[in-house]
Every structure is written in C-alpha cells, then in structure tokens.
Design a protein around this motif. Structure first.
Motif, short mmCIF file in Angstrom:
data_model
loop_
_atom_site.label_atom_id
_atom_site.label_comp_id
_atom_site.label_asym_id
_atom_site.label_seq_id
_atom_site.Cartn_x
_atom_site.Cartn_y
_atom_site.Cartn_z
N TRP A 1 -49.29 -2.50 -16.70
CA TRP A 1 -50.00 -2.13 -17.41
C TRP A 1 -48.46 -1.76 -18.75
O TRP A 1 -47.72 -1.14 -17.90
N GLU A 2 -49.58 -1.48 -19.78
CA GLU A 2 -48.57 -1.15 -21.34
C GLU A 2 -48.32 -0.04 -21.71
O GLU A 2 -50.15 -0.32 -21.96
N ASP A 3 -47.95 0.79 -22.48
CA ASP A 3 -48.14 2.16 -23.03
C ASP A 3 -48.28 1.60 -24.32
O ASP A 3 -47.50 1.53 -24.39
N CYS A 4 -49.02 2.05 -25.38
CA CYS A 4 -49.14 2.26 -26.41
C CYS A 4 -47.96 2.48 -27.05
O CYS A 4 -47.56 3.95 -26.38
N PRO A 5 -46.95 2.15 -27.71
CA PRO A 5 -45.75 2.17 -28.41
C PRO A 5 -46.58 3.82 -29.66
O PRO A 5 -45.66 4.81 -29.31
N SER A 6 -47.68 3.93 -29.67
CA SER A 6 -48.28 5.06 -30.59
C SER A 6 -48.30 6.23 -30.03
O SER A 6 -48.93 6.41 -30.10
N ASN A 7 -48.76 5.75 -28.60
CA ASN A 7 -48.95 7.44 -28.37
C ASN A 7 -48.69 8.90 -27.95
O ASN A 7 -47.29 8.62 -28.80
N GLU B 1 -68.30 -1.23 -30.11
CA GLU B 1 -68.50 -1.87 -30.96
C GLU B 1 -69.80 -1.25 -32.19
O GLU B 1 -70.36 -1.53 -31.44
N GLY B 2 -69.90 -1.40 -33.07
CA GLY B 2 -71.18 -0.66 -33.92
C GLY B 2 -71.86 -1.76 -34.04
O GLY B 2 -71.33 -2.83 -34.03
N PRO B 3 -72.86 -1.57 -34.51
CA PRO B 3 -73.89 -2.80 -34.41
C PRO B 3 -73.26 -3.50 -36.19
O PRO B 3 -74.00 -5.09 -36.11
N GLY B 4 -72.74 -3.35 -36.86
CA GLY B 4 -72.15 -3.70 -37.57
C GLY B 4 -70.71 -4.06 -38.14
O GLY B 4 -70.38 -5.05 -38.89
N GLY B 5 -70.13 -3.55 -36.41
CA GLY B 5 -68.56 -4.97 -36.31
C GLY B 5 -67.22 -3.74 -36.67
O GLY B 5 -66.62 -4.45 -35.78
N ASP B 6 -67.86 -2.32 -36.77
CA ASP B 6 -67.46 -1.78 -36.99
C ASP B 6 -67.12 -0.82 -36.00
O ASP B 6 -68.02 -1.25 -35.09
N TRP B 7 -66.30 0.01 -35.56
CA TRP B 7 -65.81 0.20 -33.88
C TRP B 7 -66.12 2.13 -34.08
O TRP B 7 -64.87 2.72 -34.72
N TRP B 8 -66.74 2.47 -32.84
CA TRP B 8 -66.30 4.13 -32.94
C TRP B 8 -66.18 4.87 -31.84
O TRP B 8 -65.92 3.92 -30.57
N PRO C 1 -64.65 7.14 -36.91
CA PRO C 1 -63.93 5.51 -36.25
C PRO C 1 -63.26 5.43 -36.16
O PRO C 1 -61.74 6.50 -36.12
N ILE C 2 -62.30 4.19 -35.80
CA ILE C 2 -61.39 3.85 -35.14
C ILE C 2 -61.09 2.41 -35.91
O ILE C 2 -61.56 1.68 -36.39
N GLU C 3 -59.71 2.12 -35.63
CA GLU C 3 -59.24 0.82 -36.17
C GLU C 3 -58.65 -0.04 -35.95
O GLU C 3 -57.57 0.77 -34.70
N TRP C 4 -58.72 -1.02 -35.26
CA TRP C 4 -57.82 -1.77 -34.89
C TRP C 4 -56.50 -2.03 -35.51
O TRP C 4 -56.53 -2.58 -36.09
N THR C 5 -55.30 -2.47 -35.42
CA THR C 5 -54.00 -3.03 -35.16
C THR C 5 -53.47 -4.67 -35.39
O THR C 5 -54.03 -4.82 -34.38
N ARG C 6 -52.74 -4.70 -36.04
CA ARG C 6 -53.01 -6.33 -35.97
C ARG C 6 -51.94 -6.40 -34.38
O ARG C 6 -52.21 -7.67 -33.81
N ASP C 7 -50.92 -5.70 -33.87
CA ASP C 7 -50.66 -5.92 -32.50
C ASP C 7 -51.61 -5.74 -31.72
O ASP C 7 -51.27 -4.99 -30.31
N GLY C 8 -53.35 -5.16 -32.30
CA GLY C 8 -53.70 -5.18 -31.05
C GLY C 8 -54.52 -3.82 -30.20
O GLY C 8 -54.94 -3.58 -28.69
N TRP C 9 -53.67 -2.75 -30.97
CA TRP C 9 -53.68 -1.37 -30.56
C TRP C 9 -54.75 -0.57 -30.82
O TRP C 9 -55.20 -1.28 -32.06
N PHE C 10 -55.25 0.65 -30.83
CA PHE C 10 -55.99 1.19 -31.84
C PHE C 10 -55.16 2.36 -32.32
O PHE C 10 -54.67 3.09 -31.72
#
Length: 505
Positions: free
Chosen positions: A232-238, A260-267, A288-297
């Motif tokens: 397991w790898e810890d998120c660098p932004s913890n 994942e919400g009904p329209g594809g956004d994440w919560w 709401p949450i956002e997924w980053t390009r490097d695969g974290w949220f």
C-alpha cells in the motif's frame, strides 16, 4: 386524536405540520445535512440507478435502517436490517455481491466487540439473523472483492481476513495490511489511533480510507494498492481532510464513504457535529470530491454549511417526511426504536384498532427502555395523546441515555418530573383521568413541558431546563438527544397520537 383545541393544531390548521428540515432546497441545490439527526458513519451503496445508505444505530433496536435515494440528497427509509439487540452497533458496511445484499457490522457488548454479517435477497428484506464471524475484539468491518475475485474483510488495526465465497464466514486468520498515515507521524502529527479503513475499488487501484484521531482533531488519510494484499502507498497529500477548528460550522470525523453520482461526478459522505447543536448527534453530510490526474482524490474545498449544487443527473424523489404518527401503521424500526433493548423487547409493543399498546417496564424513565425517534431540528414542539391501563406510568421525554434525560410521566394519579437522570419527587402534582396529553417545547436548548387531562386545558409544568449539555461531551456516550415515549411499571400505555412540528427556519 389530539384535541382540536391544542395550540399546535390551531397553528397548523391551514397546512400540514412542519416536518423535519430537509437538505433539498428545490432549486437544484442542497444544504447539509443530507439526513438530519444522529446518523453516524454513513455508508453508501450504488446499485444501478438506486442508492442505499445506512448508518450506525448504536443502542437503538430495531436498527441499521436502510434509506433509498435516486439523487444522493433525498432519502427515504425503507427497511430496518437488524431486528434483534446485539449491543451497541457501529461501523456498518452495506454491500451487494452476487445478487445478494450484505450488512457487515461491529457490536460492542460490554467490554467485548464482535463482527456480524446479515444478508438478504431483497434490500427491503426479509433480512437474515445476524451471523457471528468469530472475530473477537474486532470492529469497523469493510468488505472488498480482491483482484482475484475473492472476498475480504478489513477491520481495525488495518488487518485483513479472507471470507468464504458466500461471505458468511472467514477463511484463515487476520493479517496486518498497512500502517496508514505513517508520513503524517513522521512529520510530527500526534496521531493517537486510527479507525478501521473503508475500502473502495476504482480502475486499477484499491483505495483504503481511514479516519485518524489526534489529541485535538480528526484527519482523513488515504492509501492505495493494485492488490488487496498490498503493498500500500500512502497519498502524498495526506491528510486530505480534517475535522475543522472549534469555530467551524461542522466538526467532521469518522468513516467516510465514496460513491459515483448518477451523472458521473463523485461524492463523499461522512458525519459531523453541528456547531452549537451537539445534542443532535453526528449528522450525515455530503460533499463533492475531485479525482486528480495521478489517480488520487481530494475534497473540493467547499464550505459544508453553504448551499451546493446537487449531484448531476439525479432523479429527485422529494417527499417531505413527517414524524407525526397516528399509530395506525407499524413504524417500529423505520421511525421508532427501543433504547438499550432486551432480547424480548419487541414483544412489549403491539398495535390494535386504536393505537400502539406499550407494556410497562422498569420503575421509571431511567430503566424502562423508552421508544425513541430521531430529530434533526434546532427547535420543535411535540405532543403525545395516550391512555393509561393499570399501575403504569406513561410519558414524554427528551432522552440521551439512562443518565441524561428530561421528561414528564403520569401514573397512579400523579405527574412525575424528571431532569438530568433523576425524578424530582418534590415536584409531584396530583392528576386524574385515564386519558392524558403531554407537550414538550424545545427552543434552542430551552425545554418546557405542558400537561392536560383529556381534552382539558393545558397546564405548564414549573420545571424549565437548559438541555445544551445533554450530549457526548457531557456523558461520554456517542448518542443524541431524542424524543422518547415511555411506559414504566405494571400495566400498559396506549399511544393514540404523536404530533411533531419544527419551529423556526
């Protein structure tokens, strides 16, 4: 029924009683909480276009109430999965696998904790009896299906155990998985403990989400792996979220659940204490949450006390609920639950053609396992119309636990006044009549009671109390203050009508 002469009904004769506060603002936005009142550790399940949520039910039975939504904002209770007392039930995980629904939960029984599973072919039940998974001193279970298709359960201490294919037993022993938040500790964070992680699979990664407690706050930490077996790898932004300071409108903590919400956004759903209103318990929040390009949220950084746009693509099922009850239908489990129930507690109650009959128990409000309901309003008024049969005391109270409550009981020709865990016997007043009415008015922590015989006039009880201290910090138990209907002693109380109205905005 309540007398037409009551002020509560006069004030609402032109419209329905004002029900509990709602998240949906009716303009495409919502305000937290999504479910007001005590709903700690909410867990979300996406099942096609449907969403289901449940939460820790603690010492309430029936418990593990499951709610349904199509938009993640409007929630309707549909079933109580747990119909027998197990102790204090917390950290519930609701999942679907192989066409069947499962609830994994932990129960604190004295100094012992255990992990159970329930299952059902239909989310509305019937649900199975709880099955003990044989994991002593474990809690905070989270179910996940590994990359090999096998089922696993993670528990406190970030330990993993494999489950059998049917999910109803363990296979092998517990294995340590990961020490989440290690870089926070190395950075000087004073982390005292971590809750059991919640597991989520998205794309090629499994995500481990855990709440970490420090001496003065909670933070949320995340780790990920391509395998449930690690590494397991810890998120660098913890830490990706924190509880917030003393002046924050919401103090958040506990298990977080991503969906994942009904329209594809994440919560993300979590629970939080509302600043200045801790007596309401830990309420269910959505952000709401956002997924980053490097695969974290990460969280979107929005204030939880401000209006937010609703999840995209949801189908609103806005139907304002009511807590008022004429006791013509069985709502035990969906609205009403017994506090600290004994194994045969449900046998105390039965419905007939006039209402709900509740058999007496104990000697007073402190030991009678009252029937309670959840509220999430800052101010409200509630009335109870009931009849007495035998040497029984019936009443209306605001109840936290067996040490913390305020209320009025009527029995054997006397009005009994309770405050902060004890009866004030010097305040007993004479009264006559089989049919009685009681009213409690709660205006931002100041509580008063009224009493009436039959359809007679209201008489105010002389006891006026500030109940702002009746919460977790005052009593050390993770509970909320709830309206309670009770029957103590020998005999029965017939509940005829309960009316509830929210006061103010």
């Amino acid at each position: 029924m309540l007398s037409p002469a009551t002020p509560l009904q006069r004030a609402t004769s032109a419209s329905p009683l004002r029900g509990p506060r709602q998240a949906d603002r009716g303009d495409g936005s919502f305000c937290n909480p999504i479910v007001a009142g005590d709903h700690p550790d909410p867990t979300l399940l996406k099942d096609g276009a449907d969403y289901y949520m449940t939460a820790s039910s603690l010492q309430s039975c029936p418990g593990v109430v499951i709610r349904h939504s199509r938009d993640l904002v409007n929630w309707t209770p549909i079933a109580a999965a747990l119909s027998q007392p197990l102790g204090s039930v917390a950290a519930v995980d609701l999942v679907r696998h192989g066409g069947r629904y499962f609830v994994y939960l932990s129960a604190l029984q004295g100094r012992r904790s255990a992990v159970y599973v329930l299952h059902a072919d239909d989310i509305r039940g019937p649900w199975s009896e709880p099955i003990d998974l044989g994991l002593p001193d474990c809690f905070d279970p989270s179910h996940v299906v590994g990359e090999d298709g096998r089922r696993h359960l993670f528990v406190n201490g970030v330990r993993r155990v494999e489950l059998t294919d049917d999910g109803l037993a363990t296979r092998g022993g517990l294995e340590f998985a990961h020490k989440i938040g290690q870089q926070l500790r190395e950075g000087g964070a004073d982390l005292l403990s971590s809750e059991g992680p919640r597991l989520l699979r998205r794309g090629e990664f499994f995500y481990m989400i855990s709440a970490l407690a420090s001496a003065d706050s909670h933070v949320l930490a995340v780790a990920r792996s391509r395998s449930v077996f690690g590494p397991w790898e810890d998120c660098p932004s913890n830490a990706i979220a924190s509880a917030g300071g003393a002046d924050a409108p919401w103090c958040t903590s506990g298990h977080a659940s991503l969906v994942e919400g009904p329209g594809g956004d994440w919560w993300m759903a979590c629970h939080g204490h509302e600043n200045g209103h801790r007596i309401l318990g830990r309420q269910a929040l959505l952000q709401p949450i956002e997924w980053t390009r490097d695969g974290w949220f990460r969280t979107a950084g929005l204030r939880l006390d401000r209006p937010m746009r609703k999840p995209r693509g949801g189908i609103g099922t806005f139907a304002p609920p009511t807590l008022s009850d004429d006791f013509s239908q069985n709502r035990i489990g969906l609205q009403w639950s017994f506090f600290d129930a004994a194994p045969d507690e449900l046998r105390r109650a039965h419905y007939d053609d006039r209402g709900l009959v509740l058999r007496g128990k104990g000697m007073g409000l402190q030991d009678c396992s009252p029937l309670t309901c959840l509220v999430g309003d800052h101010s409200y008024v509630a009335e109870l119309d009931f009849e007495l049969d035998g040497a029984v005391q019936g009443g209306l109270a605001l109840f936290h636990d067996a040490r913390g409550f305020v209320g009025i009981g009527i029995g054997e020709g006397r009005v009994h006044t309770y405050s902060y865990g004890q009866e004030h016997r010097w305040m007993q007043q004479p009264t006559q009549g089989r049919r009685q009415r009681l009213r409690v008015t709660h205006r931002r922590h100041l509580v008063s009671f009224h009493h009436a015989v039959g359809d007679g006039p209201w008489m105010q009880n002389p006891w006026l109390r500030d109940i702002s201290a009746l919460h977790q910090n005052g009593f050390g138990t993770l509970l909320s203050l709830r309206p309670a209907l009770f029957a103590a002693g020998a005999g029965e109380v017939r509940l005829l009508h309960f009316a509830y109205q929210r006061l103010g905005a």
